[in-house]
Scaffold this active site. Structure first.
Site, PDB file in Angstrom:
ATOM      1  N   GLU A  97       4.551  -4.528  -0.800  1.00  0.00           N
ATOM      2  CA  GLU A  97       3.149  -4.180  -1.031  1.00  0.00           C
ATOM      3  C   GLU A  97       2.942  -3.934  -2.519  1.00  0.00           C
ATOM      4  O   GLU A  97       3.704  -3.190  -3.143  1.00  0.00           O
ATOM      5  CB  GLU A  97       2.789  -2.878  -0.307  1.00  0.00           C
ATOM      6  CG  GLU A  97       2.779  -2.946   1.202  1.00  0.00           C
ATOM      7  CD  GLU A  97       2.514  -1.557   1.793  1.00  0.00           C
ATOM      8  OE1 GLU A  97       1.353  -1.119   1.789  1.00  0.00           O
ATOM      9  OE2 GLU A  97       3.478  -0.910   2.239  1.00  0.00           O
ATOM     10  N   ASP A 126      -2.925   8.864   1.467  1.00  0.00           N
ATOM     11  CA  ASP A 126      -1.575   9.022   0.933  1.00  0.00           C
ATOM     12  C   ASP A 126      -1.196  10.478   0.717  1.00  0.00           C
ATOM     13  O   ASP A 126      -2.036  11.309   0.385  1.00  0.00           O
ATOM     14  CB  ASP A 126      -1.456   8.259  -0.397  1.00  0.00           C
ATOM     15  CG  ASP A 126      -1.255   6.770  -0.164  1.00  0.00           C
ATOM     16  OD1 ASP A 126      -0.326   6.423   0.577  1.00  0.00           O
ATOM     17  OD2 ASP A 126      -2.030   5.965  -0.709  1.00  0.00           O
TER      18      ASP A 126
END
Lengths: 254, 419
Positions: free
Chosen positions: A41, A52
């Protein structure tokens, strides 16, 4: 390319573009490719990454100070996709940087650079559906997320809009903490498989060789990201790649 | 009150959240849509506001100040007289009714100036709920008295140290908590922002302000006011003051944003004017954000911790785009001047957030005729700003007092540790 259904467990790892620096990104990606990582990614850093945990929040913050941006991500993609044809590169971003860049242009340029998939955690399926014809034509796979509290009818909707693979969020919460892989998790995986033939990428809380052992034979892809970024932060990209190599060696093969 | 089209107000609004939060938002929306047209629910809310927060709040004429400025008659809607000292409690009491119906035992909230956090801590104490309040570390320093009371009330206050350490980061962190706790926790969002249904839901509860203004102005002025002025941070007090007047086109609606130090990037929080905010999608919704060309949300500044937010209510973004709401701004200096003027002329201590509304409202009132009426929403009282105001108007006696107080406080702590 993306793995086939029921293929042996592969690692998907991560680069936050600009962390620790744009130059270091290229070395780190080469290290991951050499270590045997087949999916990477490329995360566009964002000022407000709400899905996150602190590891990636802080990496984003650092990356923004070192030139991380949508353009820098496309430029990096261009180089690394050409250099590592054995690796499938996936664009990971929150929606706003892509939206500001212009979604039409962004999709075309990402596909042209060699990006094969896209993970955008705050882009709901209803907003993605109108883009599917364009994304399909470009060969750019939207990899959508299913979570433990997603209702079955919504799992069906999400998996049918997904391409390449389905991202299975292993547990409630954000990235970067531990996860349990017991019976409850296995039932969860089995439920998702009822709706799709796509391979499953499991993420959130994949941090150790034990985690990989637990996922082998149950999922096709393990997203090994926050822990890798911590290695990179604490030990540098070279040592992080060595650790990645060692951990890949431990994955049981069918 | 304005209704969304499937979560959208024109092009703004929507619900752009990680999948994990979706079920809770849908549950909340279903509950809210089922209740909002039920007169018995609204009456339950109004009664709670009366019994607990002293509503209706008065509409106070500023006779001396209006005469001194020489323009329109100025009235203040006294949200500062609410329990907890600001309008924030209206929305929190309303969401408390929803929490009880959902049966959740824990609440979380983000807060800038601390008024929403304080109101949430009060509601949680009253209903016996566990509460965690996220607040930027920078804002904690600016509004420590509110932090002190939140903790005394039994809430846990978590300082957020990412980014600029203000309201934007507090909201991010509350969303992260919610992603992990959503099945047992309600997120008491404090302003008319965020993913649907929050903008609509918060505006609904806050519209009790404009319901009262409407009735009071008929009674006290004999007609509707010519203008209503409110400060705009996220937009909850402005939506509250404007809500009932959206279809009364003879009433001008003016939102005053924080002009801060200057128009330079990072020195203000003006989002509604041209060349400042740009359309973006973040923190769960689409609106005008202060951001750079790469879509990174920008830094903000205001003397008032409750106004330096990077986005703005999607409803206000829409109403401003439609020309229904007139955007204005007031600089830090204009704000301290208006603050001082109100205090010395009318004996009312305003919050620095609300003093933006005063600065904008005074400026406009001066240009109007004596037979016209301007209502300014005084969203909160200024006690919480004592430290900030003390720095804006330095006094030797105050500084010396703080030094003596620091010694006494240290002694009290040492004594407690000794036991």
């Amino acid at each position: 390319m993306f793995p086939a259904q029921y293929e042996d467990l592969q690692i998907m790892s991560h680069a936050v573009v600009g962390f620790p620096s744009l130059e270091e990104n290229e070395k780190a990606i080469a290290g991951l490719a050499e270590a045997g990582v087949k999916l990477i990614e490329l995360q566009v850093p964002f000022s407000d990454p709400v899905a996150d945990g602190h590891t990636l929040v802080n990496a984003c913050y650092e990356a923004l100070k070192h030139g991380g941006s949508v353009q820098a991500t496309l430029d990096l993609a261009q180089r690394v996709c050409a250099r590592h044809p054995e690796v499938t590169f996936i664009l990971m971003s929150y929606l706003n940087p892509l939206y500001r860049y212009g979604l039409d242009d962004l999709f075309e340029q990402a596909a042209a650079a060699g990006i094969r998939g896209m993970i955008v955690p705050d882009w709901p399926v209803e907003e993605i559906e109108p883009w599917l014809p364009k994304l399909d034509a470009l060969g750019l796979a939207p990899i959508l997320m299913v979570t433990p509290n997603t209702a079955p009818e919504r799992v069906a909707k999400i998996t049918s809009a997904s391409r390449g693979m389905v991202y299975v969020v292993s547990r409630m919460g954000v990235t970067g903490h531990e996860t349990q892989w017991g019976e409850k998790f296995q039932n969860y995986i089995a439920e998702i498989r009822k709706h799709t033939d796509l391979p499953l990428a499991v993420g959130f809380g994949v941090r150790t060789a034990d985690d990989l052992g637990a996922l082998a034979g149950k999922a096709e892809v393990a997203a090994f990201c926050s822990q890798y970024i911590e290695w990179q932060r604490d030990d540098g990209s070279e040592v992080a790649a060595e650790k990645m190599h060692s951990i890949i060696e431990t994955i049981p093969q069918a | 009150m304005i209704r969304s089209d499937n979560g959208y107000f024109g092009e703004f609004g929507g619900r752009f959240v990680p999948e994990i939060l979706l079920p809770a938002l849908t549950e909340l929306e279903d509950l809210f849509f089922g209740l909002r047209d039920d007169p018995a629910f609204w009456q339950e809310f109004v009664t709670l506001c009366q019994e607990f927060s002293g509503r209706p709040t008065p509409l106070t004429p500023l006779r001396r100040l209006s005469k001194q400025l020489g323009g329109a008659q100025i009235w203040l809607k006294r949200e500062d007289l609410n329990h907890s000292g600001a309008h924030k409690v209206n929305n929190v009491l309303g969401q408390g009714l929803l929490v009880q119906r959902m049966g959740k035992q824990r609440v979380i909230a983000e807060t800038g100036a601390g008024q929403h956090g304080l109101a949430t801590a009060i509601m949680a104490a009253r209903l016996g709920l566990e509460a965690t309040i996220y607040m930027g570390a920078e804002d904690i320093e600016r509004q420590y008295s509110n932090v002190f009371w939140m903790r005394q009330l039994g809430s846990s206050v978590v300082g957020v140290t990412t980014g600029a350490q203000t309201l934007k980061e507090a909201l991010d962190e509350a969303l992260r908590d919610w992603a992990a706790s959503v099945e047992t926790t309600h997120y008491v969002l404090g302003t008319a922002c965020g993913p649907a249904p929050f903008p609509e839901l918060v505006s609904y509860f806050q519209s009790i302000i404009s319901d009262e203004i409407k009735e009071q102005s008929q009674r006290q002025m004999g007609r509707l006011p010519d203008e209503i002025v409110a400060c705009v941070g996220g937009g909850s007090n402005a939506m509250g003051a404007f809500g009932a007047f959206l279809d009364d086109h003879e009433v001008a609606l003016v939102g005053v944003e924080a002009g801060g130090l200057s128009l330079e990037d990072g020195k203000h929080s003006i989002r509604l004017s041209q060349n400042t905010g740009e359309t973006g999608i973040a923190q769960g919704y689409k609106t005008l954000f202060l951001q750079n060309d790469d879509g990174q949300l920008g830094d903000t500044h205001s003397i008032a911790a409750g106004l330096d937010y990077v986005g703005v209510s999607p409803i206000l973004a829409y109403l401003s785009q439609q020309g229904r709401v007139i955007p204005e701004s007031a600089t830090d200096d204009e704000v301290t001047e208006a603050f001082s003027l109100l205090m010395k002329t009318e004996g009312i201590i305003p919050a620095l957030e609300s003093a933006h509304g005063l600065a904008g409202g005074f400026k406009r009132a001066k240009q109007m005729k004596p037979e016209q009426n301007v209502v300014i929403n005084l969203s909160g009282r200024g006690d919480k700003d004592i430290f900030t105001v003390a720095r804006a108007f330095p006094q030797r006696e105050w500084t010396e007092f703080l030094q003596r107080e620091a010694v006494r406080s240290t002694e009290a702590l040492a004594k407690k540790r000794g036991h």
